[in-house]
Design an enzyme around this catalytic site. Structure first.
Site, PDB file in Angstrom:
ATOM      1  N   HIS A  86       0.861  -1.191   0.000  1.00 48.92           N
ATOM      2  CA  HIS A  86       0.000   0.000   0.000  1.00 48.92           C
ATOM      3  C   HIS A  86       0.899   1.243   0.000  1.00 48.92           C
ATOM      4  O   HIS A  86       1.965   1.241   0.620  1.00 48.92           O
ATOM      5  CB  HIS A  86      -0.913  -0.015   1.232  1.00 48.92           C
ATOM      6  CG  HIS A  86      -1.956   1.052   1.159  1.00 48.92           C
ATOM      7  ND1 HIS A  86      -1.690   2.351   1.497  1.00 48.92           N
ATOM      8  CD2 HIS A  86      -3.247   1.033   0.747  1.00 48.92           C
ATOM      9  CE1 HIS A  86      -2.781   3.087   1.302  1.00 48.92           C
ATOM     10  NE2 HIS A  86      -3.741   2.303   0.848  1.00 48.92           N
ATOM     11  N   GLU A 158      -3.418   2.488  -7.390  1.00 45.38           N
ATOM     12  CA  GLU A 158      -3.777   3.586  -6.510  1.00 45.38           C
ATOM     13  C   GLU A 158      -2.873   4.779  -6.757  1.00 45.38           C
ATOM     14  O   GLU A 158      -1.768   4.852  -6.212  1.00 45.38           O
ATOM     15  CB  GLU A 158      -3.606   3.149  -5.055  1.00 45.38           C
ATOM     16  CG  GLU A 158      -4.408   1.918  -4.712  1.00 45.38           C
ATOM     17  CD  GLU A 158      -4.736   1.917  -3.237  1.00 45.38           C
ATOM     18  OE1 GLU A 158      -5.918   1.976  -2.923  1.00 45.38           O
ATOM     19  OE2 GLU A 158      -3.813   1.927  -2.425  1.00 45.38           O
TER      20      GLU A 158
HETATM   21  P1  PGA Z   1      -9.211   6.497   0.079  1.00 47.10           P
HETATM   22  O1  PGA Z   1      -8.074   5.444   0.426  1.00 47.10           O
HETATM   23  O2  PGA Z   1     -10.365   5.703  -0.521  1.00 47.10           O
HETATM   24  O3  PGA Z   1      -9.552   7.121   1.374  1.00 47.10           O
HETATM   25  O4  PGA Z   1      -8.629   7.451  -0.905  1.00 47.10           O
HETATM   26  C1  PGA Z   1      -7.699   4.476  -0.491  1.00 47.10           C
HETATM   27  C2  PGA Z   1      -6.640   3.619   0.123  1.00 47.10           C
HETATM   28  O5  PGA Z   1      -6.325   3.778   1.303  1.00 47.10           O
HETATM   29  O6  PGA Z   1      -6.107   2.789  -0.561  1.00 47.10           O
END
Ligand code: PGA
Length: 243
Positions: A86, A158
């Site tokens: 992550h 992401e």
């Molecule tokens: P968020 O977080 O949906 O709050 O942007 C995404 C994540 O932590 O991967």
């Protein structure tokens, strides 16, 4: 790193009540903090398509690594998924692509499915080299895997600039990167495996934008942070998944 045990149990219970069954072919995973894994796993037991995931996994096997949680430990409590890489782990805990490779290997050794995260920071997006950047993350992190392991693999794209910022990549930006990722997998592993891989989008997914983002052909689902802390919001997101 949110919620007490009681608050987390309430949240999952409300979500289970709010989503009466998933669409065929879809799954919902709750990635909860380590101390709550056992309780959370008990809550989803018997719920078709619902699973609990760890938020991380150690890069080493059991031993003198104080504070770490190994694949063997996760397996021993019935956990089958772990998020790996992550952006917050990469950024705040300096997890390198090399370390993440080890985590992916450890996960497979213990029958745990990795949810492997990739994504570029704002400066990279602004200079237009996001495809090369993500390519490198995938090459270092997972493209060493054999075809058998890559079948059904889960990747979360992401863009760091969209995580927890309220800024969402447009559905088109998500689709462009997802299509790029799938083409990289296809080049290395072939069409069948590329289409078996789930590519999730993460970064400010909300009830109001989930349908549009999930509607794109290469977006197979989402990795949801902030919005998952609100039961009704998260239920709407789950209902926005396509079959
Ligand atoms: P968020 O977080 O949906 O709050 O942007 C995404 C994540 O932590 O991967």
């Amino acid at each position: 790193m949110n919620l007490t045990l009681a608050e987390g149990e309430k949240l999952i219970t409300e979500i289970l009540q709010g989503v009466s069954g998933l669409k065929p072919g879809t799954e919902a995973l709750f990635a909860v903090p380590f101390p709550y894994l056992v309780q959370a796993n008990n809550l989803v037991k018997g719920q078709t398509g619902m699973f609990i995931s760890a938020q991380d996994i150690a890069a080493t096997n059991n031993g003198a690594f104080t504070g770490e949680v190994s694949g063997a430990m996760l397996k021993s409590i019935g956990i089958k998924y772990a998020i790996i890489g992550h952006s917050e782990r990469r950024e705040y805990f300096h997890e390198s692509n090399e370390l993440l490779t080890e985590k992916v290997i450890r996960a497979f050794e213990h029958g745990i499915h990795p949810i492997f995260c990739c994504g570029e920071p704002l400066s990279i997006r602004e200079n237009g080299s996001q495809n090369t950047y993500v390519n490198q993350q995938l090459r270092d992190g997972i493209f060493h895997l054999d075809s058998e392991k890559m079948k059904g693999f889960i990747i979360a794209y992401e863009p760091i600039w969209a995580i927890g910022t309220g800024k969402t990549a447009t559905a088109e930006q998500a689709e462009d990167m997802h299509a790029h990722i799938r083409s990289l997998i296809e080049k290395q592993y072939g069409t069948d495996i590329a289409s078996s891989v789930s590519i999730l989008y993460g970064g400010s997914v909300k009830a109001t934008n989930a349908k549009e983002i999930f509607g794109k052909p290469n977006v197979d689902g989402g990795l949801v942070g902030g919005a998952s802390l609100n039961a009704s919001e998260f239920c709407e997101i789950i209902k926005s998944l396509k079959n």
